[in-house]
Design an enzyme around this catalytic site. Structure first.
Site, PDB file in Angstrom:
ATOM      1  N   GLU A   1       9.416 -53.122  49.334  1.00  0.00           N
ATOM      2  CA  GLU A   1       8.955 -54.323  48.616  1.00  0.00           C
ATOM      3  C   GLU A   1       8.933 -54.182  47.087  1.00  0.00           C
ATOM      4  OE1 GLU A   1       5.222 -55.369  50.447  1.00  0.00           O
ATOM      5  OE2 GLU A   1       6.132 -55.527  52.423  1.00  0.00           O
TER       6      GLU A   1
ATOM      7  N   ASN B   1      13.492 -51.399  52.115  1.00  0.00           N
ATOM      8  CA  ASN B   1      12.892 -52.380  53.039  1.00  0.00           C
ATOM      9  C   ASN B   1      12.176 -53.476  52.254  1.00  0.00           C
ATOM     10  OD1 ASN B   1      12.147 -53.022  55.840  1.00  0.00           O
ATOM     11  ND2 ASN B   1      10.045 -52.491  55.242  1.00  0.00           N
TER      12      ASN B   1
ATOM     13  N   HIS C   1       9.664 -61.595  58.529  1.00  0.00           N
ATOM     14  CA  HIS C   1       8.436 -62.268  58.958  1.00  0.00           C
ATOM     15  C   HIS C   1       8.687 -63.766  58.798  1.00  0.00           C
ATOM     16  CE1 HIS C   1       6.126 -58.573  59.135  1.00  0.00           C
ATOM     17  NE2 HIS C   1       6.509 -58.253  57.920  1.00  0.00           N
TER      18      HIS C   1
ATOM     19  N   GLU D   1      10.515 -55.645  60.794  1.00  0.00           N
ATOM     20  CA  GLU D   1       9.126 -56.072  61.031  1.00  0.00           C
ATOM     21  C   GLU D   1       9.113 -57.473  61.621  1.00  0.00           C
ATOM     22  OE1 GLU D   1       6.651 -55.520  57.550  1.00  0.00           O
ATOM     23  OE2 GLU D   1       7.649 -53.648  57.023  1.00  0.00           O
TER      24      GLU D   1
ATOM     25  N   ASP E   1       8.568 -60.835  63.229  1.00  0.00           N
ATOM     26  CA  ASP E   1       7.617 -61.687  63.942  1.00  0.00           C
ATOM     27  C   ASP E   1       7.934 -63.124  63.560  1.00  0.00           C
ATOM     28  OD1 ASP E   1       6.439 -61.666  61.358  1.00  0.00           O
ATOM     29  OD2 ASP E   1       4.729 -60.460  62.010  1.00  0.00           O
TER      30      ASP E   1
HETATM   31  O1  G3I Z   1      -8.898 -49.674  59.644  1.00  0.00           O
HETATM   32  C1  G3I Z   1      -9.729 -50.485  58.825  1.00  0.00           C
HETATM   33  C2  G3I Z   1     -11.058 -50.741  59.495  1.00  0.00           C
HETATM   34  O2  G3I Z   1     -11.725 -49.509  59.644  1.00  0.00           O
HETATM   35  C3  G3I Z   1     -11.861 -51.709  58.640  1.00  0.00           C
HETATM   36  O3  G3I Z   1     -13.030 -52.035  59.290  1.00  0.00           O
HETATM   37  C4  G3I Z   1     -11.079 -52.974  58.377  1.00  0.00           C
HETATM   38  C5  G3I Z   1     -11.801 -53.939  57.459  1.00  0.00           C
HETATM   39  O4  G3I Z   1     -10.929 -54.781  56.763  1.00  0.00           O
HETATM   40  O5  G3I Z   1      -9.848 -52.638  57.763  1.00  0.00           O
HETATM   41  C6  G3I Z   1      -9.032 -51.795  58.561  1.00  0.00           C
HETATM   42  O6  G3I Z   1      -7.853 -51.526  57.869  1.00  0.00           O
HETATM   43  C7  G3I Z   1      -6.913 -52.588  57.805  1.00  0.00           C
HETATM   44  C8  G3I Z   1      -5.605 -52.082  58.381  1.00  0.00           C
HETATM   45  O7  G3I Z   1      -4.611 -53.080  58.242  1.00  0.00           O
HETATM   46  C9  G3I Z   1      -5.711 -51.725  59.853  1.00  0.00           C
HETATM   47  O8  G3I Z   1      -5.963 -52.868  60.596  1.00  0.00           O
HETATM   48  C10 G3I Z   1      -6.724 -52.957  56.354  1.00  0.00           C
HETATM   49  O9  G3I Z   1      -7.914 -53.550  55.859  1.00  0.00           O
HETATM   50  C11 G3I Z   1      -5.579 -53.940  56.238  1.00  0.00           C
HETATM   51  O10 G3I Z   1      -5.308 -54.158  54.856  1.00  0.00           O
HETATM   52  C12 G3I Z   1      -4.348 -53.374  56.884  1.00  0.00           C
HETATM   53  O11 G3I Z   1      -3.347 -54.372  56.846  1.00  0.00           O
HETATM   54  C13 G3I Z   1      -2.038 -53.903  57.026  1.00  0.00           C
HETATM   55  C14 G3I Z   1      -1.186 -54.407  55.891  1.00  0.00           C
HETATM   56  O12 G3I Z   1       0.156 -54.006  56.093  1.00  0.00           O
HETATM   57  C15 G3I Z   1      -1.652 -53.853  54.559  1.00  0.00           C
HETATM   58  O13 G3I Z   1      -0.769 -54.182  53.534  1.00  0.00           O
HETATM   59  C16 G3I Z   1      -1.514 -54.438  58.338  1.00  0.00           C
HETATM   60  O14 G3I Z   1      -2.208 -53.813  59.419  1.00  0.00           O
HETATM   61  C17 G3I Z   1      -0.026 -54.119  58.467  1.00  0.00           C
HETATM   62  O15 G3I Z   1       0.503 -54.803  59.578  1.00  0.00           O
HETATM   63  C18 G3I Z   1       0.701 -54.598  57.238  1.00  0.00           C
HETATM   64  O16 G3I Z   1       2.052 -54.242  57.342  1.00  0.00           O
HETATM   65  C19 G3I Z   1       2.901 -54.690  56.294  1.00  0.00           C
HETATM   66  C20 G3I Z   1       4.000 -53.673  56.156  1.00  0.00           C
HETATM   67  O17 G3I Z   1       3.454 -52.406  55.928  1.00  0.00           O
HETATM   68  C21 G3I Z   1       4.947 -54.060  55.019  1.00  0.00           C
HETATM   69  N1  G3I Z   1       5.431 -55.396  55.187  1.00  0.00           N
HETATM   70  C22 G3I Z   1       4.437 -56.421  55.391  1.00  0.00           C
HETATM   71  C23 G3I Z   1       3.551 -56.052  56.569  1.00  0.00           C
HETATM   72  C24 G3I Z   1       2.595 -57.152  56.861  1.00  0.00           C
HETATM   73  O18 G3I Z   1       1.677 -57.311  55.808  1.00  0.00           O
END
Ligand code: G3I
Length: 472
Positions: free
Chosen positions: A171, A213, A250, A279, A281
């Site tokens: 990105e 990516n 996405h 990715e 969806d």
């Molecule tokens: O694990 C913690 C948990 O302990 C806590 O209670 C909770 C509270 O917010 O947060 C949890 O962590 C989250 C994590 O996902 C696991 O679920 C983070 O806040 C959250 O920011 C994180 O989001 C991820 C996101 O990237 C961050 O940028 C998504 O799961 C993940 O699917 C997403 O993936 C990205 C790719 O890496 C790049 N392309 C876009 C894609 C979608 O955003």
């Protein structure tokens, strides 16, 4: 043989041994997966992974380590998929939470799970402006550059030999019509940060495919797609190691599946890289959603170098956009119409044996956004500036006049006390007073009315900039 050829030769090692490992692993699998309701090895054509494998491709999913104890989740994972991507566990904040202290425990759980079952592993992501640990977010300049290089080297070395494809850089391009790089702490370390990351990754794991990516790079006419395409073309022309481009894909109503998606896949592939849908969806439901999944699969199968599809999660409830129900299984783990459409597309598709017959030999001729009315000859330039207390970034759009350009130079007189810190997509000369920015090898030739964009970071004030453009 050039260094790159040597690396390329080294990189081709994994396919056969991994397949062998895959079959061997099925044997040990029953014991390893005893805690789960494992349904046995997949029959050809009845699961996503098996069907994709028949077409010489993989079908993968993003996996979260903390869901590996969820029975329904793991049952579907083991039955349907032959590739995994760690959804968050290989990111910088997860793997190097304290500078120089690496933690691979969650990532390793995913890697072990995949290896025991002969699944491919996509590494995601080595260098990214987002999900950086706090210590890196607070760094800049050469300290950050060094930290980034060390991170890429350490992580890629740790997983050396285990990763099929790495998202080396994620990105790095801006959204919108500008077509330039995204501003970030990494970008501010210098425009070459991306190629340095790729070179570092190649040295650390010569066997992994190295991918760039990004999202919103699906529509061929979008400036961001063009910008990534130009970077990959430039990397290939200069021998910077790059093996694949990941299209995150996405899709939703704001960012829909574009009818020219296949063209995008073909055009990237024609640069001599693999294309991976990384990715996927698609928000929606029922037949509409199913039809879009079918189209995506058909497009991938139509392009020989589209060698794998990864969906970004298993059940709708696992999705980062759960409310959009964008995945192939519902929250209870039942197959949705989108699943059936995906599987049937995989089963009915044919594998092209040749690359696309008419790869584009030239960069796109149509600028993605409405260009300004053609100036009569020469070229024109406009600038937009994004300032903060002590500095600014400037994006300069160069538009060719009625005769097109072979090259261009933009001159800018900087206010006193202002200097250029770094430049991208152009070569700067002169300092203080008037600075000249000339095209680099991939953006000098513009057809009449076509635009390109370069940028620079300055220290001091960016007010009152008034560019003039001359064409050659
Ligand atoms: O694990 C913690 C948990 O302990 C806590 O209670 C909770 C509270 O917010 O947060 C949890 O962590 C989250 C994590 O996902 C696991 O679920 C983070 O806040 C959250 O920011 C994180 O989001 C991820 C996101 O990237 C961050 O940028 C998504 O799961 C993940 O699917 C997403 O993936 C990205 C790719 O890496 C790049 N392309 C876009 C894609 C979608 O955003």
């Amino acid at each position: 043989m050039s260094n790159d050829s040597v690396r390329d030769a080294g990189r081709r090692r994994p396919a056969v041994p991994r397949l062998a490992l895959a079959s061997a692993a099925v044997g040990v699998l029953t014991a390893a997966a005893a805690a789960f309701t494992f349904t046995g090895s997949a029959s050809a054509g009845t699961t996503l992974g098996a069907s994709a494998a028949e077409k010489g491709r993989y079908f993968g999913t993003a996996v979260a380590a903390n869901k590996l104890s969820d029975n329904t989740y793991v049952t579907i994972l083991n039955r349907e998929f032959n590739s995994v991507t760690a959804e968050n566990e290989m990111k910088w904040d997860a793997t190097e939470p304290t500078q120089g202290q690496f933690n691979f425990s969650n990532a390793d759980r995913i890697v072990s799970h995949a290896q025991a079952r002969g699944m491919k592993i996509r590494g995601h992501a080595l260098a990214w402006h987002s999900q950086q640990p706090g210590w890196a977010q607070n760094m800049s300049g050469s300290a950050l550059r060094q930290a980034m290089v060390n991170h890429v080297r350490q992580v890629a070395t740790y997983y050396r030999g285990k990763i099929d494809s790495w998202d080396v850089v994620n990105e790095a391009f801006a959204d919108g019509s500008g077509g330039g790089r995204r501003d970030s702490n990494l970008q501010r370390t210098g425009n070459d940060w991306i190629e340095v990351a790729f070179q570092t990754a190649r040295a650390a794991d010569p066997g992994a495919k190295l991918c760039y990516n990004d999202y919103n790079t699906d529509n061929w006419t979008h400036a961001k797609t063009q910008a990534v395409y130009n970077m990959v073309r430039d990397f290939k022309s200069r021998g910077i190691p790059i093996d694949c481009v990941g299209l995150q894909s996405h899709f939703n109503s704001g960012s829909p599946y574009p009818s020219n998606y296949r063209t995008t896949l073909q055009n990237f592939a024609a640069l001599g890289v693999d294309v991976q849908i990384t990715e996927l969806d698609i928000e929606g439901s029922g037949t509409t959603q199913a039809n879009t999944y079918r189209s995506v699969v058909n497009d991938c199968l139509a392009v020989a170098r589209c060698n794998g599809i990864t969906v970004w999660g298993i059940r709708d409830s696992d999705s980062w956009r759960a409310s959009g129900t964008p995945l192939l299984f519902d929250g209870s783990g039942n197959k949705k119409p989108a699943y059936d459409a995906t599987l049937s597309a995989l089963n009915s598709g044919t594998t092209p044996t040749n690359p696309p017959t008419n790869p584009p030999t030239n960069p796109p001729t149509n600028p993605p956004t409405n260009p300004p009315t053609n100036p009569p000859g020469g070229c024109s330039a406009t600038v937009s500036v994004n300032s903060w207390n002590t500095g600014f970034t400037a994006s300069v759009r160069v538009t060719a006049g009625g005769s097109g350009t072979n090259g261009w130079t933009v001159s800018l007189t900087l206010p006193g006390g202002t200097s250029v810190v770094n430049t991208w997509n152009a070569q700067a000369s002169g300092s203080g007073g008037t600075v000249r920015f000339s095209n680099v090898n991939y953006n000098g030739r513009l057809s009449a009315g076509q635009s390109t964009e370069f940028g620079f970071q300055g220290s001091g004030s960016g007010s009152g900039l008034s560019p003039t453009c001359s064409a050659s």
